[in-house]
Design a protein around this motif. Structure first.
Motif, mmCIF file in Angstrom:
data_model
loop_
_atom_site.group_PDB
_atom_site.id
_atom_site.type_symbol
_atom_site.label_atom_id
_atom_site.label_comp_id
_atom_site.label_asym_id
_atom_site.label_seq_id
_atom_site.Cartn_x
_atom_site.Cartn_y
_atom_site.Cartn_z
ATOM 1 N N LEU A 127 0.823 -1.212 0.000
ATOM 2 C CA LEU A 127 0.000 0.000 0.000
ATOM 3 C C LEU A 127 0.856 1.261 0.000
ATOM 4 O O LEU A 127 0.430 2.305 -0.491
ATOM 5 C CB LEU A 127 -0.943 0.007 1.208
ATOM 6 N N ALA A 128 2.065 1.165 0.530
ATOM 7 C CA ALA A 128 2.974 2.312 0.533
ATOM 8 C C ALA A 128 3.657 2.485 -0.824
ATOM 9 O O ALA A 128 4.414 3.428 -1.025
ATOM 10 C CB ALA A 128 4.027 2.140 1.622
ATOM 11 N N GLY A 129 3.385 1.563 -1.776
ATOM 12 C CA GLY A 129 3.923 1.692 -3.120
ATOM 13 C C GLY A 129 5.214 0.935 -3.358
ATOM 14 O O GLY A 129 5.875 1.140 -4.376
ATOM 15 N N ASN A 130 5.595 0.050 -2.446
ATOM 16 C CA ASN A 130 6.835 -0.711 -2.605
ATOM 17 C C ASN A 130 6.632 -1.943 -3.461
ATOM 18 O O ASN A 130 5.541 -2.511 -3.517
ATOM 19 C CB ASN A 130 7.367 -1.143 -1.234
ATOM 20 N N ASP A 131 7.701 -2.372 -4.108
ATOM 21 C CA ASP A 131 7.720 -3.654 -4.789
ATOM 22 C C ASP A 131 8.070 -4.687 -3.727
ATOM 23 O O ASP A 131 8.885 -4.418 -2.845
ATOM 24 C CB ASP A 131 8.767 -3.647 -5.903
ATOM 25 N N ILE A 132 7.457 -5.874 -3.789
ATOM 26 C CA ILE A 132 7.662 -6.862 -2.739
ATOM 27 C C ILE A 132 7.890 -8.244 -3.305
ATOM 28 O O ILE A 132 7.463 -8.564 -4.420
ATOM 29 C CB ILE A 132 6.454 -6.915 -1.780
ATOM 30 N N ALA A 133 8.578 -9.068 -2.535
ATOM 31 C CA ALA A 133 8.710 -10.502 -2.798
ATOM 32 C C ALA A 133 8.721 -11.176 -1.441
ATOM 33 O O ALA A 133 9.380 -10.707 -0.510
ATOM 34 C CB ALA A 133 9.989 -10.810 -3.565
ATOM 35 N N THR A 134 7.965 -12.265 -1.293
ATOM 36 C CA THR A 134 7.833 -12.920 0.000
ATOM 37 C C THR A 134 8.226 -14.389 -0.078
ATOM 38 O O THR A 134 8.215 -14.992 -1.154
ATOM 39 C CB THR A 134 6.391 -12.837 0.538
ATOM 40 N N LEU A 135 8.548 -14.943 1.100
ATOM 41 C CA LEU A 135 8.865 -16.361 1.211
ATOM 42 C C LEU A 135 8.382 -16.864 2.562
ATOM 43 O O LEU A 135 9.028 -16.621 3.585
ATOM 44 C CB LEU A 135 10.372 -16.599 1.078
ATOM 45 N N PRO A 136 7.224 -17.538 2.599
ATOM 46 C CA PRO A 136 6.791 -18.136 3.862
ATOM 47 C C PRO A 136 7.645 -19.373 4.152
ATOM 48 O O PRO A 136 8.073 -20.073 3.235
ATOM 49 C CB PRO A 136 5.336 -18.516 3.608
ATOM 50 N N ASP A 137 7.922 -19.621 5.426
ATOM 51 C CA ASP A 137 8.740 -20.767 5.834
ATOM 52 C C ASP A 137 7.966 -21.512 6.905
ATOM 53 O O ASP A 137 7.918 -21.084 8.059
ATOM 54 C CB ASP A 137 10.086 -20.276 6.363
ATOM 55 N N PHE A 138 7.346 -22.607 6.512
ATOM 56 C CA PHE A 138 6.542 -23.382 7.441
ATOM 57 C C PHE A 138 7.443 -24.334 8.221
ATOM 58 O O PHE A 138 8.467 -24.779 7.716
ATOM 59 C CB PHE A 138 5.445 -24.136 6.687
ATOM 60 N N PRO A 139 7.065 -24.667 9.454
ATOM 61 C CA PRO A 139 7.927 -25.512 10.285
ATOM 62 C C PRO A 139 8.014 -26.949 9.786
ATOM 63 O O PRO A 139 7.127 -27.417 9.060
ATOM 64 C CB PRO A 139 7.258 -25.451 11.652
ATOM 65 N N ALA A 140 9.086 -27.635 10.199
ATOM 66 C CA ALA A 140 9.268 -29.035 9.837
ATOM 67 C C ALA A 140 8.170 -29.894 10.462
ATOM 68 O O ALA A 140 7.719 -30.866 9.867
ATOM 69 C CB ALA A 140 10.639 -29.524 10.289
ATOM 70 N N GLU A 141 7.764 -29.540 11.668
ATOM 71 C CA GLU A 141 6.718 -30.273 12.371
ATOM 72 C C GLU A 141 5.640 -29.287 12.810
ATOM 73 O O GLU A 141 5.931 -28.369 13.572
ATOM 74 C CB GLU A 141 7.285 -30.978 13.595
ATOM 75 N N ILE A 142 4.435 -29.492 12.344
ATOM 76 C CA ILE A 142 3.341 -28.581 12.670
ATOM 77 C C ILE A 142 3.001 -28.636 14.160
ATOM 78 O O ILE A 142 2.739 -27.633 14.781
ATOM 79 C CB ILE A 142 2.084 -28.897 11.826
ATOM 80 N N ARG A 143 3.016 -29.787 14.758
ATOM 81 C CA ARG A 143 2.661 -29.942 16.174
ATOM 82 C C ARG A 143 3.897 -30.145 17.053
ATOM 83 O O ARG A 143 3.839 -30.820 18.064
ATOM 84 C CB ARG A 143 1.712 -31.127 16.358
ATOM 85 N N ALA A 144 5.009 -29.565 16.697
ATOM 86 C CA ALA A 144 6.227 -29.687 17.495
ATOM 87 C C ALA A 144 6.034 -29.009 18.848
ATOM 88 O O ALA A 144 5.280 -28.032 18.945
ATOM 89 C CB ALA A 144 7.402 -29.053 16.766
ATOM 90 N N PRO A 145 6.704 -29.504 19.885
ATOM 91 C CA PRO A 145 6.593 -28.837 21.190
ATOM 92 C C PRO A 145 7.047 -27.377 21.101
ATOM 93 O O PRO A 145 7.985 -27.044 20.376
ATOM 94 C CB PRO A 145 7.534 -29.646 22.084
ATOM 95 N N GLN A 146 6.372 -26.525 21.855
ATOM 96 C CA GLN A 146 6.675 -25.096 21.845
ATOM 97 C C GLN A 146 8.138 -24.881 22.247
ATOM 98 O O GLN A 146 8.642 -25.495 23.166
ATOM 99 C CB GLN A 146 5.758 -24.368 22.816
ATOM 100 N N GLY A 147 8.817 -23.994 21.511
ATOM 101 C CA GLY A 147 10.192 -23.649 21.828
ATOM 102 C C GLY A 147 11.233 -24.576 21.231
ATOM 103 O O GLY A 147 12.416 -24.458 21.539
ATOM 104 N N THR A 148 10.839 -25.505 20.352
ATOM 105 C CA THR A 148 11.807 -26.408 19.728
ATOM 106 C C THR A 148 12.156 -25.916 18.331
ATOM 107 O O THR A 148 11.363 -25.232 17.676
ATOM 108 C CB THR A 148 11.258 -27.844 19.636
ATOM 109 N N LEU A 149 13.345 -26.266 17.863
ATOM 110 C CA LEU A 149 13.797 -25.814 16.546
ATOM 111 C C LEU A 149 12.913 -26.347 15.418
ATOM 112 O O LEU A 149 12.697 -25.651 14.425
ATOM 113 C CB LEU A 149 15.243 -26.229 16.314
#
Length: 133
Positions: free
Chosen positions: A56-78
Motif C-alpha cells: 500500500l505504501a507503493g513498494n515492490d515486494i517478494a515474500t517467502l513463507p517458511d513453514f515448520p518441519a513439524e506442525i505440532r512440534a513442542p513449543q520452543g523447539t527448533l
C-alpha cells in the motif's frame, strides 16, 4: 510507549532532535525482514500484514513463507519454528532475498534457528520476555 494522536506531534518534536542525533538514518535500496517464531505464533499473518502495508505504501515486494518441519512440534523447539521473509523496495525486486537485514525473533528457538542467516550489522529484534537467564 503508545502516544495519543493529539500528542504525537509534540512527542515527535520533543524526541526528534535527540533521537536523530543518536540514531543515524541509513538509506537502503531494499530491506529484507524475517519474522520467526513458534508455529501458531502468527508469523505468517504478521508477514502478510507487513506485506500488505508495504504494498500500500507503493513498494515492490517478494515474500517467502517458511513453514515448520513439524506442525505440532513442542513449543520452543527448533523443529517448530515458523518464519516469513519479505524483501521490499521502492524499485523493482525479483527475489525474497538471501539474508535478512532485520530478524524479528519471538523466542530463543526462533533466534537459534535463524541466527546463522543474519549478516554482520543486521538488526535483531527479540521478545526479551521469552528469554531466561
Amino acid at each position: 510507549m503508545a502516544v495519543p494522536p493529539e500528542a504525537a506531534g509534540q512527542a515527535a518534536e520533543s524526541h526528534g532532535s535527540v533521537g536523530s542525533a543518536l540514531k543515524p538514518h541509513l538509506k537502503r535500496d531494499h530491506v529484507v525482514i524475517r519474522f520467526a517464531g513458534d508455529s501458531g505464533d502468527g508469523m505468517q499473518l504478521t508477514g502478510m500484514q507487513f506485506t500488505a502495508e508495504s504494498a500500500l505504501a507503493g513498494n515492490d515486494i517478494a515474500t517467502l513463507p517458511d513453514f515448520p518441519a513439524e506442525i505440532r512440534a513442542p513449543q520452543g523447539t527448533l523443529a517448530g519454528v515458523s518464519g516469513f521473509q519479505l524483501n521490499f523496495s521502492s524499485s523493482e525486486i525479483f527475489t525474497a532475498g538471501d539474508e535478512p537485514n532485520v530478524l524479528v525473533a519471538m523466542n530463543p528457538a526462533a533466534l537459534q534457528a535463524n541466527i546463522e542467516d543474519v549478516p554482520p550489522n543486521a538488526v535483531i529484534i527479540v521478545d526479551r520476555e521469552a528469554f531466561t537467564e
